[in-house]
Design an enzyme around this catalytic site. Structure first.
Site, PDB file in Angstrom:
ATOM      1  N   GLU A   1       0.470  -1.203  -0.155  1.00 30.82           N
ATOM      2  CA  GLU A   1      -0.150  -0.264  -0.023  1.00 30.82           C
ATOM      3  C   GLU A   1       0.723   1.454  -0.184  1.00 30.82           C
ATOM      4  O   GLU A   1       0.118   2.586   0.146  1.00 30.82           O
ATOM      5  CB  GLU A   1      -1.236   0.338   1.035  1.00 30.82           C
ATOM      6  CG  GLU A   1      -2.322  -0.993   0.806  1.00 30.82           C
ATOM      7  CD  GLU A   1      -1.758  -2.307   1.519  1.00 30.82           C
ATOM      8  OE1 GLU A   1      -0.564  -2.870   2.215  1.00 30.82           O
ATOM      9  OE2 GLU A   1      -3.040  -3.471   1.953  1.00 30.82           O
TER      10      GLU A   1
ATOM     11  N   PHE B   1     -10.292  -7.698  14.291  1.00 31.30           N
ATOM     12  CA  PHE B   1      -9.121  -8.339  13.149  1.00 31.30           C
ATOM     13  C   PHE B   1      -9.609  -7.081  12.064  1.00 31.30           C
ATOM     14  O   PHE B   1     -10.890  -6.540  11.340  1.00 31.30           O
ATOM     15  CB  PHE B   1     -10.070 -10.150  11.882  1.00 31.30           C
ATOM     16  CG  PHE B   1      -9.444 -10.478  11.338  1.00 31.30           C
ATOM     17  CD1 PHE B   1      -7.814 -10.489  12.109  1.00 31.30           C
ATOM     18  CD2 PHE B   1      -9.745  -9.650   9.805  1.00 31.30           C
ATOM     19  CE1 PHE B   1      -7.023 -10.375  10.609  1.00 31.30           C
ATOM     20  CE2 PHE B   1      -8.257 -10.126   8.962  1.00 31.30           C
ATOM     21  CZ  PHE B   1      -7.155 -10.959   9.450  1.00 31.30           C
ATOM     22  N   GLN B   2      -8.125  -6.458  12.033  1.00 26.78           N
ATOM     23  CA  GLN B   2      -8.282  -5.958  10.786  1.00 26.78           C
ATOM     24  C   GLN B   2      -8.099  -4.337  11.039  1.00 26.78           C
ATOM     25  O   GLN B   2      -8.472  -3.284  10.217  1.00 26.78           O
ATOM     26  CB  GLN B   2      -7.837  -5.857   9.740  1.00 26.78           C
ATOM     27  CG  GLN B   2      -7.459  -7.332   9.328  1.00 26.78           C
ATOM     28  CD  GLN B   2      -6.747  -7.527   7.690  1.00 26.78           C
ATOM     29  OE1 GLN B   2      -8.274  -7.149   6.675  1.00 26.78           O
ATOM     30  NE2 GLN B   2      -5.951  -8.019   7.115  1.00 26.78           N
TER      31      GLN B   2
ATOM     32  N   LYS C   1     -17.769  -0.936   7.079  1.00 23.44           N
ATOM     33  CA  LYS C   1     -18.083  -2.349   5.460  1.00 23.44           C
ATOM     34  C   LYS C   1     -19.388  -2.374   5.531  1.00 23.44           C
ATOM     35  O   LYS C   1     -19.794  -2.214   4.481  1.00 23.44           O
ATOM     36  CB  LYS C   1     -17.275  -2.880   6.532  1.00 23.44           C
ATOM     37  CG  LYS C   1     -17.750  -4.249   5.541  1.00 23.44           C
ATOM     38  CD  LYS C   1     -16.714  -5.669   5.490  1.00 23.44           C
ATOM     39  CE  LYS C   1     -16.773  -6.763   4.145  1.00 23.44           C
ATOM     40  NZ  LYS C   1     -16.288  -7.577   4.011  1.00 23.44           N
TER      41      LYS C   1
ATOM     42  N   MET D   1      24.574   8.735   0.642  1.00 20.48           N
ATOM     43  CA  MET D   1      24.630   9.907   1.667  1.00 20.48           C
ATOM     44  C   MET D   1      24.777   9.392   3.611  1.00 20.48           C
ATOM     45  O   MET D   1      25.367  10.853   3.405  1.00 20.48           O
ATOM     46  CB  MET D   1      23.717  10.602   1.221  1.00 20.48           C
ATOM     47  CG  MET D   1      23.531  11.801   1.604  1.00 20.48           C
ATOM     48  SD  MET D   1      24.876  13.226   1.692  1.00 20.48           S
ATOM     49  CE  MET D   1      23.186  13.813  -0.187  1.00 20.48           C
TER      50      MET D   1
END
Lengths: 600, 182
Positions: free
Chosen positions: A66, A128-129, A178, A497
């Site tokens: 993502e 969950f999630q 949802k 760097m």
């Protein structure tokens, strides 16, 4: 003010189409003119993905992580001027986007991030999630909202686009549970919804300030334009107006990393990049100018260096659309709140109305001084016949691609600075880099987004071998979607760097900055279904770059470069603009004193 | 030209100006998380919150009024005001402390435990400060006092040696004198 409606029930609602929340999301995107979105499905966004399945007008790009979706949306936005759209699931889907969201906030990139959320009745139950997405992103978005009712969705999403793209652009996140995606509600289009917020950023400047600025610039003996990403964000018209105004005044122009391309590098008035790894002439001009015109830049610490020695003798004009950017780091004499294009238009109009003249004679001394700084040739480096110097690699890449329709993205580090120094941009929106946040791993997914927006253009990610591995999996995205991006890796086997700072500031103790066990990038490209090329000597470089350009597939170009090359010029920590060090300094280890070593 | 390098990047611009207290009245959309936005802004940018009050003030317009007392140099206070105004949920911000017409009030509940002469003295001082006794036992008082924050400070200072054991303060509320509104 009191007539703001929070759950609007307009007449339109009575006749409006009744859609599911998921269908509303998709319709909103279509009505906002979105053609591409970047995302990754998961449990809490499946209804939206189901609605997408039936919508041919939206091209969904499946990423591999993502974070890649957010950076790809940034690349899309930065190269088109339109908002980038991200669609991810709840919990890890949302948290994985956060680096990209912060990146967009720091660099003022318009993003609309849609996240799935667990159903409303499960919020707060550690489902969950489940993650507190609006809580986590509250301080790293321009605005965010959890939508708990399907009837609020049209307004929330249309307003998200409005907020993301107006004023100082930035990321806006809409969190959608949802059950809200399943619920049915009337749809309202962008013109029908009534926004919930009294949000109206000022774009038109105060005329008195404009006149004050014109008088200052006209009276200047050593004027300088210091421009930034705000010019790019204000659209191509702002870049055109900048060119016109700079020509009218006869003043030189320098730019921040984010602003490259707003002013053409081919113009004799162009001084190049300003700041820590900026041009000798640009930094000296910043230090010695008598009138500084800052347009859409924010006096970032990479630009100012040591603040108490920053451009001590100049009157400063600061044009910015964000009132909190004015007087934040540097106190200015003429603050101008407004959109860069609108302000430039006003400045030009007043300049012409007052019959001001950019006097060549008056600025002759200033230009003569600038020429002596230019003569120092600050980008000089020791060439080699046997080893590819990283600067040489960018020079050749530029020479062989400059006449094409080319877009450049970068990762973060030495290669990014060399790209900013040696690649020359004539147009805005051609240069995509992570400036404020400095996100390693930005360039590859950003290139995916740019290529999506410009399918027939040459899109090159100038990369380092360390950065590019942070989001390397997006190579798979490029292959899946037939995006022939070119990943041009300056491979010095070090986090360059970091190694440079350890050499300069930490007694050459190279603590954990060497990447042992690097992958074989050629085989890696092949494993993904792309093409791998490797250049090891200067004489084979041109041929291989030309081969890379001609391959109609994603390419990883492993350019093996000098391992210990440092990036110069450089304003060392704790020093002023006129105390730069250049590539030919003798004893590099002693230029930074003890106090300077503690600086970031 | 040689300049002594500073010790840290964050000390580079020494702000020698003095810090002052400021009270901001912030009118915001009353929506979930709006208080967190304000508190988060102060935390993220390292500003102090000396006190904070918040309540819905107009149900029909869905607005809440947040009064936040903070401390900083003139430059920092200007930044705080600009950052507050930048929030999408913000409708109006006013630096009440710089407004000569600004009125500030605070309410405190003060519990004082004691017997004998100290108890009598506490009651006498409460009377001078026009504090009300809202609860009493044979060994304690609870006073309710309203006034400018400095008056509340003074009252609690005087009560401390007389047996002050607990204080609850609302934080500052502010409004402008006259017919004008935010």
């Amino acid at each position: 003010m009191s007539d703001i409606q929070h759950s609007p029930k307009t007449e339109a609602a009575d006749t409006a189409e009744i859609l599911t929340g998921a269908e509303i999301v998709v319709r909103c995107l279509v009505d906002q003119g979105v053609d591409v979105l970047f995302g990754y499905p998961g449990g809490a966004v499946l209804p939206i993905y189901d609605a997408l399945f039936h919508e041919p007008r939206l091209h969904h790009v499946l990423v591999r992580h993502e974070q890649g979706a957010a950076h790809a949306a940034e690349g899309y936005a930065r190269s088109t001027g339109r908002p980038g759209v991200v669609l991810v699931t709840s919990g890890p889907g949302a948290t994985n986007t956060i680096t990209g969201i912060v990146d967009a906030l720091m660099d003022s990139i318009p993003l609309v991030v849609l996240t799935g959320q667990v159903p409303t009745h499960l919020i707060g139950s550690d489902a969950f999630q489940e993650a507190d997405t609006v809580g986590i992103t509250r301080t790293c978005t321009k605005h965010n909202i959890l939508v708990k009712r399907a009837e609020d969705l049209p307004r929330a999403i249309h307003e998200a686009f409005h907020i993301a793209t107006t004023g100082r652009p930035g990321p806006v996140l809409v969190d959608i549970p949802k059950d809200v995606q399943f619920a049915r509600a009337p749809y309202q289009g962008p013109k029908e919804v009534r926004f919930a917020h009294v949000y109206a950023p000022r774009t038109k400047a105060d005329p008195a300030r404009i006149r004050e600025a014109v008088a200052l610039i006209a009276g200047a003996e050593r004027p300088l334009f210091y421009t930034g990403g705000g010019i790019i964000n204000a659209g191509p018209r702002a870049s055109a107006l900048l060119r016109e105004f700079a020509a009218l005044t006869g003043a030189p122009v320098t730019s921040t990393l984010m602003g490259l391309g707003a002013f053409p590098a081919a113009d004799p008035a162009w001084l190049g990049l300003v700041g820590m790894h900026g041009m000798f002439e640009a930094n000296h001009a910043m230090h010695d100018c008598d009138v500084m015109v800052c347009l859409g830049a924010r006096f970032d610490d990479r630009v100012t260096g040591r603040l108490d020695a920053f451009s001590p003798d100049s009157k400063k004009i600061h044009v910015d659309i964000d009132p909190s950017s004015i007087n934040k780091n540097v106190r200015v004499d003429v603050p101008i709140l407004g959109d860069a294009a609108s302000v430039l238009e006003d400045l030009i109009a007043v300049w012409k109305a007052e019959k001001r003249k950019g006097s060549k004679e008056k600025l002759a001394g200033w230009w003569k001084q600038i020429e002596t700084w230019r003569a120092r040739q600050c980008l000089r480096y020791r060439p080699s016949d046997t080893i590819i110097k990283p600067q040489y690699a960018i020079e050749r890449l530029y020479a062989l691609t400059k006449d094409r329709d080319v877009y450049i993205t970068t990762e973060v580090g030495q290669h990014q600075m060399w790209a900013a120094q040696f690649y020359r941009f004539e147009e805005p929106n051609r240069w995509m880099t992570s400036g404020g946040l400095g996100t390693m791993g930005y360039g590859l997914p950003a290139a995916v987004g740019v290529q999506l927006a410009h399918p027939n253009s040459l899109v090159i990610d100038i990369a380092g071998e360390a950065s590019v591995q942070m989001t390397m999996q997006e190579m798979s995205t490029a292959v899946q979607h037939d995006l022939p991006i070119k990943i041009f890796i300056l491979n010095n086997e070090w986090m360059g760097m970091v190694r440079q700072w350890q050499q300069l500031l930490h007694g050459e103790r190279y603590s954990h900055s060497y990447s042992a066990s690097l992958p074989d990038f050629v085989k890696l490209a092949e494993a993904y279904g792309g093409v791998g090329l490797r250049a090891e000597t200067p004489d084979e470089l041109d041929g291989l770059i030309e081969e890379m350009i001609d391959i109609p597939k994603p390419v990883i170009f492993d350019c093996k470069v000098e391992k210990s090359e440092n990036c110069f010029p450089m304003i060392p920590s704790g020093k002023a603009h006129n105390e730069m060090i250049l590539g030919d300094v003798e004893d590099i280890g002693s230029v930074v004193d003890e106090a300077g070593k503690r600086l970031v | 030209m040689s300049i002594e390098p500073p010790a840290s990047a964050y000390d580079m611009a020494h702000d020698v100006e003095i810090e002052t207290i400021a009270t901001f009245a912030v009118l915001v959309d009353n929506e979930p998380g709006v208080l967190h936005r304000v508190v988060g802004l102060f935390a993220a940018r390292g500003y102090n919150i000396e006190s904070l009050t918040v309540a819905e003030t107009d149900r029909a317009a869905h607005t809440s009024r947040i009064t936040v007392v903070t401390r900083g140099t003139r430059h920092v206070l200007a930044q705080i005001e600009a950052q507050l105004k930048n929030m999408v949920s913000t409708r109006y911000v006013q630096d009440v402390s710089r407004d000569p017409n600004g009125v500030e009030r605070e309410l405190a509940l003060v519990k004082v435990r004691g017997v004998g002469a100290e108890r009598v003295e506490a009651l006498r001082l409460a009377d001078i400060f026009r504090a009300r006794v809202i609860d009493t036992t044979s060994e304690s008082f609870i006073f309710e006092i309203t006034g400018a924050p400095s008056k509340v400070d003074k009252f609690t200072d005087l009560m401390r040696p007389l047996g002050l054991v607990e204080v609850s303060r609302t934080g500052v509320l502010s409004i402008e004198r006259g017919a004008e509104t935010l």
